[in-house]
Design a protein around this motif. Structure first.
Motif, mmCIF file in Angstrom:
data_model
loop_
_atom_site.group_PDB
_atom_site.id
_atom_site.type_symbol
_atom_site.label_atom_id
_atom_site.label_comp_id
_atom_site.label_asym_id
_atom_site.label_seq_id
_atom_site.Cartn_x
_atom_site.Cartn_y
_atom_site.Cartn_z
ATOM 1 N N CYS A 6 -23.831 -0.907 2.345
ATOM 2 C CA CYS A 6 -24.922 -2.081 1.778
ATOM 3 C C CYS A 6 -25.264 -2.492 2.968
ATOM 4 O O CYS A 6 -24.685 -2.702 4.318
ATOM 5 C CB CYS A 6 -24.053 -3.283 1.140
ATOM 6 S SG CYS A 6 -24.556 -4.826 1.444
ATOM 7 N N SER A 8 -26.615 -5.379 4.312
ATOM 8 C CA SER A 8 -26.222 -6.529 5.035
ATOM 9 C C SER A 8 -24.874 -6.445 5.482
ATOM 10 O O SER A 8 -24.666 -7.074 6.678
ATOM 11 C CB SER A 8 -26.266 -7.774 4.080
ATOM 12 O OG SER A 8 -25.389 -7.659 3.029
ATOM 13 N N CYS A 9 -23.945 -5.396 4.795
ATOM 14 C CA CYS A 9 -22.542 -5.267 5.352
ATOM 15 C C CYS A 9 -22.589 -4.554 6.667
ATOM 16 O O CYS A 9 -22.378 -4.724 7.766
ATOM 17 C CB CYS A 9 -21.712 -4.684 4.393
ATOM 18 S SG CYS A 9 -21.494 -5.667 2.955
HETATM 19 ZN ZN LIG Z 1 -22.222 -5.517 1.055
#
Ligand SMILES: [Zn+2]
Ligand SMILES: [Zn+2]
Ligand SMILES: [Zn+2]
Ligand SMILES: [Zn+2]
Ligand SMILES: [Zn+2]
Length: 315
Positions: A6, A8-9
């Motif tokens: 993902c 943002s991760c």
């Molecule tokens: Zn995430």
């Protein structure tokens, strides 16, 4: 590697690490394979504010937009700082005792449940008006001082270097007294002679002279004047001629007339009778058995005892 993360991760991870979370030595960012996107966009996701009562379910692509505007998110009240659901915030702030409002008339800020009485409002406005008036008075005083200083400087400047290139009107003698003094002062009825002017020259060799007219025996204002070199007093212009220094045309025709004009066409044999720019013409008869002739628009001053013929020179 082709592991999928993902956004943002992985951003958070790469901020602190240079390798991939799966320990590949070199991290290389690639676009997510289209198949993964296609799969994701089919997902139905529940709003993250489900705990506050939102029952919305959205597709992967639009959930983010919904959550940003979700009416079930909690926002801070501007007054009491309590967290209130977005859908209730407007209503809450309307009644919340802690919300502050500003009086548009006096700018006083008070809690909306407190009373802002008319008397209080008026008294605050009066205070503001008084403060403004005081600061205005201060500014006016400063400006007055500045004008005063400028006037002094201007007068000193006029006194040191009066505008040579023009005929002067309404010049106070006080503005000249520092650097100039009077060497000739007679009423217009006085019979000025050529010889008188020739002899005045001795008093002002290599200096400038000011020739002018004052209206009244006690007046201290030159109604009309012009400045030029003292050699003007030695001029012998033709009957119809004149010499110009800057924009002032001077003539001295022996036993005829002496004076100045803003334009070259003068006829000193019969005195300068022209009316164009009449207020800027000065003419004295010379050795003709009479006084006169004009100080600006005042003409025929042959027997006049109010107007004065004045010549000044530099100290
Ligand atoms: Zn995430
Ligand atoms: Zn990897
Ligand atoms: Zn929601
Ligand atoms: Zn509140
Ligand atoms: Zn008020």
């Amino acid at each position: 590697c082709d592991n999928v993360f993902c956004t943002s991760c992985i951003q958070q991870w790469t901020n602190n690490n240079s390798s991939c979370p799966f320990r590949c030595p070199q991290f290389e960012e690639k676009r997510c394979p289209p198949m993964i996107n296609a799969l994701l966009s089919k997902l139905n996701i529940k709003c993250k504010f489900i705990g506050n009562g939102c029952t919305d379910v959205h597709l992967y692509d639009s959930i983010e937009k919904h959550e940003k505007n979700c009416q079930y998110q909690q926002l801070k009240c501007q007054g009491c700082s309590d967290l209130v659901l977005k859908k209730d915030l407007t209503k809450h702030e309307l009644v919340c005792a802690e919300v502050k409002v500003e009086c548009i008339k006096c700018k006083y800020i008070y809690k909306q449940h407190d009373k802002h009485e008319l008397v209080e409002c008026l008294s605050i406005r009066l205070d503001i008006a008084e403060r403004n008036a005081q600061s205005s008075r201060g500014k006016i005083e400063k400006l007055e001082k500045m004008v005063e200083n400028l006037e002094t400087i201007l007068h000193e400047h006029i006194s040191i270097c009066p505008p040579l290139n023009q005929i002067l009107q309404n010049i106070p003698l006080s503005s000249l007294e520092k650097n100039w003094y009077i060497i000739y002062d007679h009423p217009y009825s006085w019979i000025t002679t050529t010889e008188e002017l020739r002899q005045l020259y001795i008093k002002c060799i290599d200096k400038r002279i000011l020739v002018g007219a004052i209206n009244g025996s006690s007046s201290t204002v030159l109604a009309l004047a012009a400045i030029g070199p003292s050699s003007i007093l030695q001029l012998e212009t033709h009957v119809n001629g004149s010499m110009h220094y800057s924009d002032v045309y001077w003539y001295l025709a022996s036993n005829k007339a002496f004076g100045f004009s803003p334009s070259p066409i003068v006829n000193p044999y019969n005195a300068d009778t022209a009316s164009t720019d009449g207020d800027k013409r000065l003419c004295w008869y010379l050795s003709r058995g009479v006084g006169g002739y004009r100080a600006g628009t005042a003409i025929d001053l042959l027997n006049d005892n109010n107007w004065r013929k004045v010549i000044m020179t530099e100290k």
